[in-house]
Design a protein around this motif. Sequence first.
Motif, PDB file in Angstrom:
ATOM      1  N   VAL A  73       0.867  -1.172   0.000  1.00 50.23           N
ATOM      2  CA  VAL A  73       0.000   0.000   0.000  1.00 50.23           C
ATOM      3  C   VAL A  73       0.908   1.227   0.000  1.00 50.23           C
ATOM      4  O   VAL A  73       1.712   1.406   0.908  1.00 50.23           O
ATOM      5  CB  VAL A  73      -0.925   0.019   1.232  1.00 50.23           C
ATOM      6  N   VAL A  74       0.780   2.050  -1.038  1.00 51.82           N
ATOM      7  CA  VAL A  74       1.663   3.204  -1.189  1.00 51.82           C
ATOM      8  C   VAL A  74       1.007   4.431  -0.570  1.00 51.82           C
ATOM      9  O   VAL A  74      -0.112   4.797  -0.942  1.00 51.82           O
ATOM     10  CB  VAL A  74       1.988   3.468  -2.670  1.00 51.82           C
ATOM     11  N   ILE A  84       5.628   3.925  -9.187  1.00 50.95           N
ATOM     12  CA  ILE A  84       5.895   2.738  -8.372  1.00 50.95           C
ATOM     13  C   ILE A  84       4.843   1.657  -8.591  1.00 50.95           C
ATOM     14  O   ILE A  84       5.173   0.463  -8.651  1.00 50.95           O
ATOM     15  CB  ILE A  84       6.009   3.105  -6.872  1.00 50.95           C
ATOM     16  N   ALA A  85       3.583   2.047  -8.757  1.00 49.66           N
ATOM     17  CA  ALA A  85       2.534   1.035  -8.943  1.00 49.66           C
ATOM     18  C   ALA A  85       2.738   0.269 -10.245  1.00 49.66           C
ATOM     19  O   ALA A  85       2.509  -0.948 -10.301  1.00 49.66           O
ATOM     20  CB  ALA A  85       1.162   1.690  -8.907  1.00 49.66           C
ATOM     21  N   ASP A  86       3.176   0.967 -11.281  1.00 47.29           N
ATOM     22  CA  ASP A  86       3.453   0.300 -12.558  1.00 47.29           C
ATOM     23  C   ASP A  86       4.580  -0.715 -12.410  1.00 47.29           C
ATOM     24  O   ASP A  86       4.494  -1.835 -12.922  1.00 47.29           O
ATOM     25  CB  ASP A  86       3.840   1.345 -13.612  1.00 47.29           C
ATOM     26  N   ARG A  87       5.637  -0.323 -11.725  1.00 51.24           N
ATOM     27  CA  ARG A  87       6.791  -1.213 -11.550  1.00 51.24           C
ATOM     28  C   ARG A  87       6.408  -2.462 -10.760  1.00 51.24           C
ATOM     29  O   ARG A  87       6.818  -3.583 -11.109  1.00 51.24           O
ATOM     30  CB  ARG A  87       7.923  -0.470 -10.840  1.00 51.24           C
ATOM     31  N   PHE A  88       5.635  -2.286  -9.700  1.00 51.56           N
ATOM     32  CA  PHE A  88       5.222  -3.439  -8.892  1.00 51.56           C
ATOM     33  C   PHE A  88       4.302  -4.350  -9.703  1.00 51.56           C
ATOM     34  O   PHE A  88       4.437  -5.582  -9.655  1.00 51.56           O
ATOM     35  CB  PHE A  88       4.542  -2.966  -7.608  1.00 51.56           C
ATOM     36  N   ALA A  89       3.360  -3.761 -10.421  1.00 52.14           N
ATOM     37  CA  ALA A  89       2.442  -4.573 -11.215  1.00 52.14           C
ATOM     38  C   ALA A  89       3.188  -5.352 -12.296  1.00 52.14           C
ATOM     39  O   ALA A  89       2.897  -6.534 -12.550  1.00 52.14           O
ATOM     40  CB  ALA A  89       1.368  -3.685 -11.835  1.00 52.14           C
ATOM     41  N   GLY A  92       4.586  -8.460 -11.118  1.00 48.21           N
ATOM     42  CA  GLY A  92       3.632  -9.456 -10.642  1.00 48.21           C
ATOM     43  C   GLY A  92       3.304  -9.330  -9.170  1.00 48.21           C
ATOM     44  O   GLY A  92       2.837 -10.298  -8.552  1.00 48.21           O
ATOM     45  N   LEU A  93       3.514  -8.152  -8.600  1.00 46.03           N
ATOM     46  CA  LEU A  93       3.272  -7.928  -7.173  1.00 46.03           C
ATOM     47  C   LEU A  93       1.979  -7.140  -6.973  1.00 46.03           C
ATOM     48  O   LEU A  93       1.706  -6.187  -7.703  1.00 46.03           O
ATOM     49  CB  LEU A  93       4.447  -7.156  -6.558  1.00 46.03           C
ATOM     50  N   ARG A  94       1.197  -7.534  -5.968  1.00 45.11           N
ATOM     51  CA  ARG A  94      -0.053  -6.826  -5.682  1.00 45.11           C
ATOM     52  C   ARG A  94       0.255  -5.488  -5.020  1.00 45.11           C
ATOM     53  O   ARG A  94       0.983  -5.433  -4.024  1.00 45.11           O
ATOM     54  CB  ARG A  94      -0.948  -7.673  -4.769  1.00 45.11           C
ATOM     55  N   VAL A  95      -0.338  -4.443  -5.589  1.00 43.96           N
ATOM     56  CA  VAL A  95      -0.048  -3.099  -5.102  1.00 43.96           C
ATOM     57  C   VAL A  95      -1.331  -2.280  -5.126  1.00 43.96           C
ATOM     58  O   VAL A  95      -2.157  -2.419  -6.037  1.00 43.96           O
ATOM     59  CB  VAL A  95       1.060  -2.421  -5.940  1.00 43.96           C
ATOM     60  N   PHE A  96      -1.508  -1.441  -4.122  1.00 43.90           N
ATOM     61  CA  PHE A  96      -2.665  -0.555  -4.052  1.00 43.90           C
ATOM     62  C   PHE A  96      -2.184   0.877  -4.219  1.00 43.90           C
ATOM     63  O   PHE A  96      -1.532   1.443  -3.344  1.00 43.90           O
ATOM     64  CB  PHE A  96      -3.390  -0.721  -2.720  1.00 43.90           C
ATOM     65  N   GLY A  97      -2.512   1.439  -5.374  1.00 39.88           N
ATOM     66  CA  GLY A  97      -2.113   2.797  -5.717  1.00 39.88           C
ATOM     67  C   GLY A  97      -2.254   2.950  -7.215  1.00 39.88           C
ATOM     68  O   GLY A  97      -2.120   1.978  -7.966  1.00 39.88           O
ATOM     69  N   PRO A  98      -2.540   4.161  -7.688  1.00 44.38           N
ATOM     70  CA  PRO A  98      -2.765   4.366  -9.115  1.00 44.38           C
ATOM     71  C   PRO A  98      -1.485   4.302  -9.931  1.00 44.38           C
ATOM     72  O   PRO A  98      -0.385   4.527  -9.423  1.00 44.38           O
ATOM     73  CB  PRO A  98      -3.377   5.767  -9.172  1.00 44.38           C
ATOM     74  N   SER A  99      -1.650   4.020 -11.210  1.00 53.47           N
ATOM     75  CA  SER A  99      -0.541   4.068 -12.158  1.00 53.47           C
ATOM     76  C   SER A  99      -0.034   5.502 -12.277  1.00 53.47           C
ATOM     77  O   SER A  99      -0.708   6.460 -11.881  1.00 53.47           O
ATOM     78  CB  SER A  99      -1.005   3.583 -13.529  1.00 53.47           C
ATOM     79  N   ALA A 100       1.157   5.651 -12.852  1.00 55.83           N
ATOM     80  CA  ALA A 100       1.703   6.997 -13.061  1.00 55.83           C
ATOM     81  C   ALA A 100       0.776   7.830 -13.935  1.00 55.83           C
ATOM     82  O   ALA A 100       0.596   9.034 -13.705  1.00 55.83           O
ATOM     83  CB  ALA A 100       3.090   6.908 -13.683  1.00 55.83           C
ATOM     84  N   THR A 268      -6.663   4.575 -18.639  1.00 50.10           N
ATOM     85  CA  THR A 268      -5.873   4.704 -17.406  1.00 50.10           C
ATOM     86  C   THR A 268      -6.771   4.463 -16.196  1.00 50.10           C
ATOM     87  O   THR A 268      -7.016   5.367 -15.406  1.00 50.10           O
ATOM     88  CB  THR A 268      -5.212   6.088 -17.312  1.00 50.10           C
ATOM     89  N   PRO A 269      -7.305   3.234 -16.055  1.00 49.23           N
ATOM     90  CA  PRO A 269      -8.204   2.958 -14.928  1.00 49.23           C
ATOM     91  C   PRO A 269      -7.528   3.221 -13.592  1.00 49.23           C
ATOM     92  O   PRO A 269      -6.318   3.026 -13.444  1.00 49.23           O
ATOM     93  CB  PRO A 269      -8.556   1.480 -15.100  1.00 49.23           C
ATOM     94  N   TYR A 270      -8.328   3.673 -12.641  1.00 46.18           N
ATOM     95  CA  TYR A 270      -7.788   4.134 -11.363  1.00 46.18           C
ATOM     96  C   TYR A 270      -8.006   3.076 -10.284  1.00 46.18           C
ATOM     97  O   TYR A 270      -9.140   2.642 -10.041  1.00 46.18           O
ATOM     98  CB  TYR A 270      -8.471   5.438 -10.952  1.00 46.18           C
ATOM     99  N   THR A 271      -6.909   2.694  -9.606  1.00 45.59           N
ATOM    100  CA  THR A 271      -6.971   1.831  -8.431  1.00 45.59           C
ATOM    101  C   THR A 271      -6.187   2.511  -7.324  1.00 45.59           C
ATOM    102  O   THR A 271      -5.006   2.827  -7.492  1.00 45.59           O
ATOM    103  CB  THR A 271      -6.364   0.444  -8.715  1.00 45.59           C
ATOM    104  N   GLY A 272      -6.850   2.744  -6.195  1.00 49.04           N
ATOM    105  CA  GLY A 272      -6.167   3.398  -5.074  1.00 49.04           C
ATOM    106  C   GLY A 272      -7.103   4.328  -4.342  1.00 49.04           C
ATOM    107  O   GLY A 272      -8.319   4.322  -4.544  1.00 49.04           O
TER     108      GLY A 272
END
Length: 435
Positions: A73-74, A84-89, A92-100, A268-272
């Motif tokens: 969770v960022v 950071i969310a793009d890099r984690f995704a 293959g890592l689960r991350v909560f936060g929007p893409s750049a 650019t769907p939003y997650t976070g």
Amino acid sequence: MNDPLTVLVVGGGGREHALAWKLARSERVSRVLVAPGNAGTAREPGVENVAVGAEDVDGLLALARARSLDLTVVGPEAPLVAGIADRFAEAGLRVFGPSAAAARLEGSKAFAKAFLSRHRIPTARYAECTSLDEAASHIRGHGAPIVVKADGLAAGKGVVVARSEAEALAAAGEMLSGRAFGDAGRKVVIEEFLAGEEASFICVAGGGEAVALASSQDHKAAGEGDTGPNTGGMGAYSPAPVVDAAVHERIMREVVRPTVEGLAAAGTPYTGFLYAGLMIDTAGAPRVIEFNCRLGDPEAQPILLRLRSDLLGLVEAAIDGGLSGVRPEWDERAALGVVMAAAGYPGSCGRGYPIAGLDDDAPDTKIFHAGTSIEGNRVVTSGGRVLCVCGLGKDVTEARHRAFERAGTVGWSGAWHRRDIGHRAVARERNRRRR
């Protein structure tokens, strides 16, 4: 039963302490790591600090792999805007936060204003300026009061509400020269001044859906009566009385849903966490002042203190596209947090002052750390906003009394805080009692 999870919270401020504290209370979480954390997270049961900086994406990726993290969770905006969310995704890592791309809503005021205009989401009229001549022409053509904003990230301090043309011209000159905020101010957005009452409206978003958290209101100005320079926030409370049921529905209909749908339509769907800073006029009409791509600070502290639902469950539902029908449960009491700051804030501040009174106990209160660290066996100051002292009460008046009473038992050399946090809500409650 599922195996217990190890969760990483990225960041080291008061928001991150609140996130770590709340996640650690989940029955499904075995351990919360915080990178880099602060003295408060180091002392929190079930929480462990890790010496990796919030913007060290390579280091955070290595940590996630080494500790087999189940979720990240960022907290702060800078790593989100940096991707950071793009890099984690991608790893293959689960991350909560929007893409750049989605986080540009906060990373660029000009991008956000153009997005709002394109999707007919209510906001102030504005102009983009990259030279002082442009800015001066616009300011003189519209007069004061007027709002001058640095386009990029400025740690919550890149906004000047100018009461005179001279003040607006000076602010634009400082920003455009790079003296105030470096490259973040090389472009400015100049907006009409909006009258009304501000509110913070924060949602959990994902899978094309958004679920509102409890409303809140913060105090950005350093001085009492909401005067003086803007800061990262001197206190906040939840709920915000200005956001009644009718206003809540208007915000969802006119602001939140069009924003989520517009971002999805753009690819650019939003997650976070999606934060809309709003001005509510006397008719209850909301207009967007700003977007943030994360929880507010200090709004996170009173909001999460009131949240009864499992935060982990909300976050996972957003990531997995399962927010439809989700309704978070809340403590019916109000919560208020007052920020205790170091001498000199929001300017330069000394560090290393020992903090007394942290281990005292008071019912219905919680202290969240921000600018703190541990030296030997002592907790010391390490930043401008040092603590957020929160209280719960049957209304904002009682919550404020508890927070201020607890703040009076904590201190260090030069500590200060505003003594009027929540004044609008308290005035409403006083007037209601008189009727």
